[in-house]
Design a protein around this motif. Structure first.
Motif, PDB file in Angstrom:
ATOM      1  N   HIS A   1       0.815  -1.206   0.000  1.00  0.00           N
ATOM      2  CA  HIS A   1       0.000   0.000   0.000  1.00  0.00           C
ATOM      3  C   HIS A   1       0.854   1.263   0.000  1.00  0.00           C
ATOM      4  O   HIS A   1       0.456   2.290  -0.539  1.00  0.00           O
ATOM      5  N   ILE A   2       2.059   1.172   0.560  1.00  0.00           N
ATOM      6  CA  ILE A   2       2.979   2.312   0.513  1.00  0.00           C
ATOM      7  C   ILE A   2       3.569   2.447  -0.890  1.00  0.00           C
ATOM      8  O   ILE A   2       3.674   3.551  -1.442  1.00  0.00           O
TER       9      ILE A   2
ATOM     10  N   ILE B   1      -2.315  -6.540  -7.270  1.00  0.00           N
ATOM     11  CA  ILE B   1      -1.263  -5.520  -7.269  1.00  0.00           C
ATOM     12  C   ILE B   1      -0.253  -5.962  -6.217  1.00  0.00           C
ATOM     13  O   ILE B   1      -0.524  -5.918  -5.022  1.00  0.00           O
ATOM     14  N   VAL B   2       0.890  -6.436  -6.688  1.00  0.00           N
ATOM     15  CA  VAL B   2       1.883  -7.067  -5.822  1.00  0.00           C
ATOM     16  C   VAL B   2       2.990  -6.073  -5.503  1.00  0.00           C
ATOM     17  O   VAL B   2       3.566  -5.452  -6.404  1.00  0.00           O
ATOM     18  N   GLY B   3       3.279  -5.919  -4.223  1.00  0.00           N
ATOM     19  CA  GLY B   3       4.311  -4.992  -3.786  1.00  0.00           C
ATOM     20  C   GLY B   3       5.692  -5.607  -3.808  1.00  0.00           C
ATOM     21  O   GLY B   3       5.863  -6.806  -4.081  1.00  0.00           O
ATOM     22  N   PRO B   4       6.723  -4.834  -3.490  1.00  0.00           N
ATOM     23  CA  PRO B   4       8.102  -5.342  -3.526  1.00  0.00           C
ATOM     24  C   PRO B   4       8.371  -6.440  -2.511  1.00  0.00           C
ATOM     25  O   PRO B   4       9.290  -7.249  -2.691  1.00  0.00           O
ATOM     26  N   LYS B   5       7.564  -6.516  -1.450  1.00  0.00           N
ATOM     27  CA  LYS B   5       7.758  -7.553  -0.437  1.00  0.00           C
ATOM     28  C   LYS B   5       6.903  -8.788  -0.704  1.00  0.00           C
ATOM     29  O   LYS B   5       6.961  -9.756   0.050  1.00  0.00           O
ATOM     30  N   GLY B   6       6.084  -8.750  -1.767  1.00  0.00           N
ATOM     31  CA  GLY B   6       5.261  -9.895  -2.111  1.00  0.00           C
ATOM     32  C   GLY B   6       3.852  -9.844  -1.567  1.00  0.00           C
ATOM     33  O   GLY B   6       3.046 -10.735  -1.852  1.00  0.00           O
ATOM     34  N   ASP B   7       3.507  -8.811  -0.786  1.00  0.00           N
ATOM     35  CA  ASP B   7       2.137  -8.690  -0.305  1.00  0.00           C
ATOM     36  C   ASP B   7       1.259  -8.117  -1.421  1.00  0.00           C
ATOM     37  O   ASP B   7       1.757  -7.528  -2.385  1.00  0.00           O
TER      38      ASP B   7
END
Length: 261
Positions: free
Chosen positions: A56-57, A136-142
């Motif tokens: 989300h960030i 929507i996948v973030g850099p940490k995989g969440d």
């Protein structure tokens, strides 16, 4: 000391150890389950890698950099003209920024329905409506889960691809809250009067053939006819022949802008 299995077997009256004659093997003592290894445990960021922040960030940072996308593409056919934000333009804005912040946009599930439409020329167009579930996948995989819809027509086999492209554009623009920087419609205040009755096809015919009707007004009439669903209604034109309102408007528009047939 006896094991848990032996004590349980003795309490149930079953043979234990060497006394067990039926060949059955009792379940072993439960083994403690270890947590799955963390795929990021040995990760060492490189110089160009994104910061490891929650999705989300990361998505917020993408939105902050996009800011706005104007309606730079133009549709201008058969007397209808308007500006819009093309799907390729939207992807070109988002692509580099999502890479920078380590965000992936992946279609997770697509549900489709199909139908057919007839064109004025008599050919059949395939209509596709899709509902796409996105990750929507973030850099940490969440993951952020979102869902958008899209629809499209095509005469060959491209309606599904087109509809998915519309759904992607809707995701990026709506999920990113991307403005156009156009004038706010609430900036104009118009007093609403009594609701006017729907106009007849003949009244539109009279306005279309009137030499005083400007090309701009002809474009607006085309939009009104489309909303009233009477574009293809036939009326008698200025020479007494029968012609659709759509064809009559397009012909008059061409004549008044120097592109007449």
């Amino acid at each position: 000391m006896s094991t848990i299995q032996e004590r349980a077997a003795a309490a149930a009256g079953r043979p234990t150890g060497d006394d067990q004659q039926d060949g059955r093997v009792l379940p072993q003592e439960p083994v403690e389950q270890l947590p799955a290894p963390d795929p990021m445990a040995d990760y060492e960021p490189g110089d160009d890698d994104p910061e490891m922040v929650p999705v989300h960030i990361a998505w917020l940072r993408v939105r902050r950099e996009i800011r706005a996308i104007g309606k730079g593409s133009e549709y201008n056919e058969r007397g209808t003209k308007y500006n819009y934000r093309a799907a390729d333009t939207v992807v070109q804005y988002f692509g580099p920024v999502t890479i920078k912040h380590g965000v992936n946009v992946i279609p997770f599930k697509t549900e489709t329905t199909y139908g057919s439409k007839q064109t004025k020329s008599g050919s059949t167009m395939r209509e596709c409506s899709v509902t796409v579930t996105w990750h929507i996948v973030g850099p940490k995989g969440d993951v952020i889960v979102s869902q958008t819809a899209g629809e499209a027509l095509d005469t060959s086999d491209k309606s599904t691809t087109k509809a998915q492209t519309v759904a992607l554009r809707n995701l990026l623009l709506n999920g990113g809250l991307i403005p156009t920087n156009d004038r706010d419609p609430d900036a104009d205040r118009i007093e609403r009067g009594v609701e006017a009755p729907a106009r007849s096809a003949e009244s539109y015919r009279d306005e279309i053939v009137d030499p005083k009707t400007s090309p701009g007004r002809l474009q607006q009439i085309s939009y009104e006819l489309r909303n009233l669903r009477i574009l293809n209604q036939k009326v008698q034109n200025e020479t007494g022949d029968w012609e659709t309102l759509d064809g009559l408007g397009a012909r008059m528009y061409g004549e008044r802008t120097g592109g007449g047939q």
